[in-house]
Design a protein around this motif. Structure first.
Motif, PDB file in Angstrom:
ATOM      1  N   ASP A  17     -68.053 -12.715 -52.542  1.00  0.00           N
ATOM      2  CA  ASP A  17     -69.496 -12.784 -52.258  1.00  0.00           C
ATOM      3  C   ASP A  17     -69.753 -13.213 -50.817  1.00  0.00           C
ATOM      4  O   ASP A  17     -70.626 -12.656 -50.148  1.00  0.00           O
ATOM      5  CB  ASP A  17     -70.192 -13.772 -53.213  1.00  0.00           C
ATOM      6  CG  ASP A  17     -70.409 -13.178 -54.597  1.00  0.00           C
ATOM      7  OD1 ASP A  17     -70.703 -11.968 -54.681  1.00  0.00           O
ATOM      8  OD2 ASP A  17     -70.256 -13.920 -55.582  1.00  0.00           O
ATOM      9  N   SER A  18     -68.988 -14.192 -50.347  1.00  0.00           N
ATOM     10  CA  SER A  18     -69.168 -14.670 -48.962  1.00  0.00           C
ATOM     11  C   SER A  18     -68.892 -13.557 -47.973  1.00  0.00           C
ATOM     12  O   SER A  18     -69.626 -13.376 -46.986  1.00  0.00           O
ATOM     13  CB  SER A  18     -68.213 -15.831 -48.667  1.00  0.00           C
ATOM     14  OG  SER A  18     -68.373 -16.859 -49.613  1.00  0.00           O
ATOM     15  N   LEU A  19     -67.841 -12.791 -48.235  1.00  0.00           N
ATOM     16  CA  LEU A  19     -67.470 -11.707 -47.328  1.00  0.00           C
ATOM     17  C   LEU A  19     -68.566 -10.638 -47.305  1.00  0.00           C
ATOM     18  O   LEU A  19     -68.956 -10.158 -46.228  1.00  0.00           O
ATOM     19  CB  LEU A  19     -66.133 -11.102 -47.780  1.00  0.00           C
ATOM     20  CG  LEU A  19     -65.632  -9.906 -46.991  1.00  0.00           C
ATOM     21  CD1 LEU A  19     -65.399 -10.275 -45.526  1.00  0.00           C
ATOM     22  CD2 LEU A  19     -64.334  -9.361 -47.604  1.00  0.00           C
ATOM     23  N   VAL A 131     -65.234 -27.365 -54.124  1.00  0.00           N
ATOM     24  CA  VAL A 131     -66.313 -27.616 -53.156  1.00  0.00           C
ATOM     25  C   VAL A 131     -67.542 -26.767 -53.501  1.00  0.00           C
ATOM     26  O   VAL A 131     -68.682 -27.246 -53.406  1.00  0.00           O
ATOM     27  CB  VAL A 131     -65.833 -27.317 -51.708  1.00  0.00           C
ATOM     28  CG1 VAL A 131     -67.001 -27.332 -50.740  1.00  0.00           C
ATOM     29  CG2 VAL A 131     -64.776 -28.330 -51.292  1.00  0.00           C
ATOM     30  N   ARG A 132     -67.331 -25.516 -53.937  1.00  0.00           N
ATOM     31  CA  ARG A 132     -68.468 -24.660 -54.294  1.00  0.00           C
ATOM     32  C   ARG A 132     -69.281 -25.297 -55.416  1.00  0.00           C
ATOM     33  O   ARG A 132     -70.514 -25.254 -55.399  1.00  0.00           O
ATOM     34  CB  ARG A 132     -67.982 -23.263 -54.707  1.00  0.00           C
ATOM     35  CG  ARG A 132     -69.139 -22.325 -55.065  1.00  0.00           C
ATOM     36  CD  ARG A 132     -68.658 -20.906 -55.343  1.00  0.00           C
ATOM     37  NE  ARG A 132     -67.880 -20.806 -56.593  1.00  0.00           N
ATOM     38  CZ  ARG A 132     -67.428 -19.672 -57.103  1.00  0.00           C
ATOM     39  NH1 ARG A 132     -67.627 -18.537 -56.474  1.00  0.00           N
ATOM     40  NH2 ARG A 132     -66.738 -19.675 -58.242  1.00  0.00           N
ATOM     41  N   GLY A 133     -68.577 -25.895 -56.401  1.00  0.00           N
ATOM     42  CA  GLY A 133     -69.244 -26.666 -57.441  1.00  0.00           C
ATOM     43  C   GLY A 133     -70.124 -25.866 -58.391  1.00  0.00           C
ATOM     44  O   GLY A 133     -70.994 -26.432 -59.050  1.00  0.00           O
ATOM     45  N   ALA A 142     -59.788 -22.876 -65.797  1.00  0.00           N
ATOM     46  CA  ALA A 142     -59.644 -21.621 -66.553  1.00  0.00           C
ATOM     47  C   ALA A 142     -59.594 -20.434 -65.600  1.00  0.00           C
ATOM     48  O   ALA A 142     -58.826 -19.481 -65.789  1.00  0.00           O
ATOM     49  CB  ALA A 142     -60.794 -21.472 -67.544  1.00  0.00           C
ATOM     50  N   ARG A 143     -60.411 -20.479 -64.563  1.00  0.00           N
ATOM     51  CA  ARG A 143     -60.415 -19.382 -63.580  1.00  0.00           C
ATOM     52  C   ARG A 143     -59.083 -19.328 -62.835  1.00  0.00           C
ATOM     53  O   ARG A 143     -58.549 -18.250 -62.578  1.00  0.00           O
ATOM     54  CB  ARG A 143     -61.590 -19.557 -62.607  1.00  0.00           C
ATOM     55  CG  ARG A 143     -62.905 -19.092 -63.214  1.00  0.00           C
ATOM     56  CD  ARG A 143     -64.123 -19.469 -62.391  1.00  0.00           C
ATOM     57  NE  ARG A 143     -65.327 -18.989 -63.068  1.00  0.00           N
ATOM     58  CZ  ARG A 143     -66.047 -17.939 -62.708  1.00  0.00           C
ATOM     59  NH1 ARG A 143     -65.721 -17.250 -61.645  1.00  0.00           N
ATOM     60  NH2 ARG A 143     -67.095 -17.556 -63.400  1.00  0.00           N
ATOM     61  N   LEU A 144     -58.549 -20.497 -62.485  1.00  0.00           N
ATOM     62  CA  LEU A 144     -57.261 -20.519 -61.776  1.00  0.00           C
ATOM     63  C   LEU A 144     -56.149 -20.003 -62.692  1.00  0.00           C
ATOM     64  O   LEU A 144     -55.269 -19.258 -62.259  1.00  0.00           O
ATOM     65  CB  LEU A 144     -56.962 -21.939 -61.285  1.00  0.00           C
ATOM     66  CG  LEU A 144     -57.840 -22.409 -60.119  1.00  0.00           C
ATOM     67  CD1 LEU A 144     -57.686 -23.917 -59.900  1.00  0.00           C
ATOM     68  CD2 LEU A 144     -57.498 -21.661 -58.832  1.00  0.00           C
ATOM     69  N   GLY A 169     -58.168 -17.718 -43.684  1.00  0.00           N
ATOM     70  CA  GLY A 169     -58.674 -18.205 -42.399  1.00  0.00           C
ATOM     71  C   GLY A 169     -60.186 -18.073 -42.323  1.00  0.00           C
ATOM     72  O   GLY A 169     -60.868 -17.973 -43.341  1.00  0.00           O
ATOM     73  N   PRO A 170     -60.728 -18.072 -41.093  1.00  0.00           N
ATOM     74  CA  PRO A 170     -62.188 -18.002 -40.920  1.00  0.00           C
ATOM     75  C   PRO A 170     -62.769 -16.698 -41.466  1.00  0.00           C
ATOM     76  O   PRO A 170     -62.143 -15.640 -41.357  1.00  0.00           O
ATOM     77  CB  PRO A 170     -62.371 -18.069 -39.403  1.00  0.00           C
ATOM     78  CG  PRO A 170     -61.057 -18.471 -38.838  1.00  0.00           C
ATOM     79  CD  PRO A 170     -60.000 -18.140 -39.822  1.00  0.00           C
ATOM     80  N   LEU A 171     -63.961 -16.803 -42.009  1.00  0.00           N
ATOM     81  CA  LEU A 171     -64.619 -15.646 -42.620  1.00  0.00           C
ATOM     82  C   LEU A 171     -64.836 -14.510 -41.608  1.00  0.00           C
ATOM     83  O   LEU A 171     -64.694 -13.331 -41.951  1.00  0.00           O
ATOM     84  CB  LEU A 171     -65.965 -16.112 -43.196  1.00  0.00           C
ATOM     85  CG  LEU A 171     -66.640 -15.267 -44.259  1.00  0.00           C
ATOM     86  CD1 LEU A 171     -65.697 -14.879 -45.392  1.00  0.00           C
ATOM     87  CD2 LEU A 171     -67.854 -15.998 -44.799  1.00  0.00           C
TER      88      LEU A 171
HETATM   89  N1  LIG Z   1     -63.058 -17.808 -45.059  1.00  0.00           N
HETATM   90  C1  LIG Z   1     -63.616 -18.859 -45.661  1.00  0.00           C
HETATM   91  N2  LIG Z   1     -63.475 -20.099 -45.144  1.00  0.00           N
HETATM   92  C2  LIG Z   1     -64.003 -21.173 -45.752  1.00  0.00           C
HETATM   93  N3  LIG Z   1     -64.689 -21.137 -46.916  1.00  0.00           N
HETATM   94  C3  LIG Z   1     -64.845 -19.941 -47.494  1.00  0.00           C
HETATM   95  C4  LIG Z   1     -64.328 -18.741 -46.903  1.00  0.00           C
HETATM   96  N4  LIG Z   1     -64.641 -17.706 -47.715  1.00  0.00           N
HETATM   97  C5  LIG Z   1     -65.323 -18.225 -48.757  1.00  0.00           C
HETATM   98  N5  LIG Z   1     -65.444 -19.571 -48.630  1.00  0.00           N
HETATM   99  C6  LIG Z   1     -66.082 -20.504 -49.582  1.00  0.00           C
HETATM  100  O1  LIG Z   1     -65.325 -20.420 -50.795  1.00  0.00           O
HETATM  101  C7  LIG Z   1     -66.164 -20.547 -51.930  1.00  0.00           C
HETATM  102  C8  LIG Z   1     -65.945 -19.326 -52.838  1.00  0.00           C
HETATM  103  O2  LIG Z   1     -66.417 -18.158 -52.194  1.00  0.00           O
HETATM  104  P1  LIG Z   1     -67.208 -17.036 -52.989  1.00  0.00           P
HETATM  105  O3  LIG Z   1     -68.205 -17.642 -53.919  1.00  0.00           O
HETATM  106  O4  LIG Z   1     -67.678 -16.062 -51.975  1.00  0.00           O
HETATM  107  O5  LIG Z   1     -65.983 -16.411 -53.835  1.00  0.00           O
HETATM  108  P2  LIG Z   1     -65.957 -15.202 -54.867  1.00  0.00           P
HETATM  109  O6  LIG Z   1     -64.680 -14.483 -54.658  1.00  0.00           O
HETATM  110  O7  LIG Z   1     -67.211 -14.413 -54.757  1.00  0.00           O
HETATM  111  O8  LIG Z   1     -65.893 -15.963 -56.232  1.00  0.00           O
HETATM  112  P3  LIG Z   1     -66.339 -15.471 -57.680  1.00  0.00           P
HETATM  113  O9  LIG Z   1     -65.538 -14.249 -58.001  1.00  0.00           O
HETATM  114  O10 LIG Z   1     -66.019 -16.645 -58.544  1.00  0.00           O
HETATM  115  O11 LIG Z   1     -67.821 -15.197 -57.600  1.00  0.00           O
HETATM  116  C9  LIG Z   1     -67.599 -20.630 -51.421  1.00  0.00           C
HETATM  117  O12 LIG Z   1     -68.000 -21.976 -51.458  1.00  0.00           O
HETATM  118  C10 LIG Z   1     -67.507 -20.130 -49.975  1.00  0.00           C
HETATM  119  O13 LIG Z   1     -68.443 -20.737 -49.134  1.00  0.00           O
END
Ligand SMILES: Nc1ncnc2c1ncn2[C@@H]1O[C@H](COP(=O)(O)OP(=O)(O)OP(=O)(O)O)[C@@H](O)[C@H]1O
Ligand SMILES: O=P(O)(O)OC[C@H]1O[C@H](OP(=O)(O)O)[C@H](O)[C@@H]1O
Length: 197
Positions: A17-19, A131-133, A142-144, A169-171
């Protein structure tokens, strides 16, 4: 010419989602659309990237044929609106935040799909989920645990042809890797290319 389905998968917390959020504007510039998922999660917890519905609403939508793809995971139902077929037919690429468990079905329906696997170091992953909480600790565990199952399956061969993008690494760096994959059909800086994980 029809567009291409881009099916992004990876462990919960790997940053899908972040990406997608970080790359949204640059994807739009390339005519690549990001589909908004339908999820049986509360409206507050889905954010703007998804539509939250009740299990009953989801079942009704499914019965009406509203979804091009749908799956269940982590106690939730996920649907990808059929609208993506119109976008693809119109020549747009479409990016889907998918499920590893649904990869075989997605490839059956979209044989030319580009499959991208987002990865992250395991220790970093646990920390990011905490940290996402969004989930309770028991659900995070369970997810892990769910990841171990997929690692084994991907090693067994279901992952042939995946492009791997590392997000440890960084987004911003991962955004560049994603765009490189899409622009050139390969990921020059990815952890592995056409890996058989
Ligand atoms: N490159 C990054 N560096 C630091 N923190 C990151 C990075 N990418 C994502 N995060 C953080 O990691 C956490 C998980 O990211 P995100 O919710 O986007 O994952 P996801 O793959 O979509 O998870 P899910 O499948 O459970 O929805 C978020 O709190 C996000 O801010
Ligand atoms: O574990 P697998 O099958 O790869 O993925 C299962 C689903 O869980 C995650 O969603 P979320 O964490 O509920 O937003 C993924 O985005 C995916 O849709």
């Amino acid at each position: 010419m029809a567009g291409r389905l881009i099916y992004l998968i990876g462990p919960s917390g790997s940053g899908k989602d972040s990406l997608l959020d970080a790359a949204r504007a640059r994807l739009a510039e390339r005519g690549c659309r990001i589909v908004r998922r339908v999820i049986t999660r509360s409206a507050e917890a889905v954010g703007e990237a998804a539509q939250g519905v009740s299990p009953q609403q989801f079942a009704a939508m499914q019965a009406e044929g509203a979804f091009a793809l749908s799956w269940q995971a982590n106690g939730l139902c996920y649907g990808i609106p059929r609208q993506i077929d119109d976008w693809l037919a119109a020549g747009n690429d479409v990016l889907v935040n998918g499920s590893r468990a649904h990869l075989v079905q997605a490839r059956e329906r979209y044989p030319t799909a580009l499959v991208l696997l987002l990865t992250v170091d395991q220790a970093v992953l646990r920390q990011r989920l905490i940290v996402r909480g969004r989930e309770a600790l028991v659900d995070i565990e369970a997810r892990l645990a769910r990841n171990a199952q997929f690692t084994a399956e991907l090693i067994a061969g279901n992952g042939a042809g995946l492009r791997v993008l590392d997000n440890s690494g960084p987004l911003e760096q991962t955004v560049e890797r994603l765009l490189c994959c899409l622009d050139h059909g390969h990921s020059a800086h990815a952890m592995g290319i056409d890996t058989n994980l």
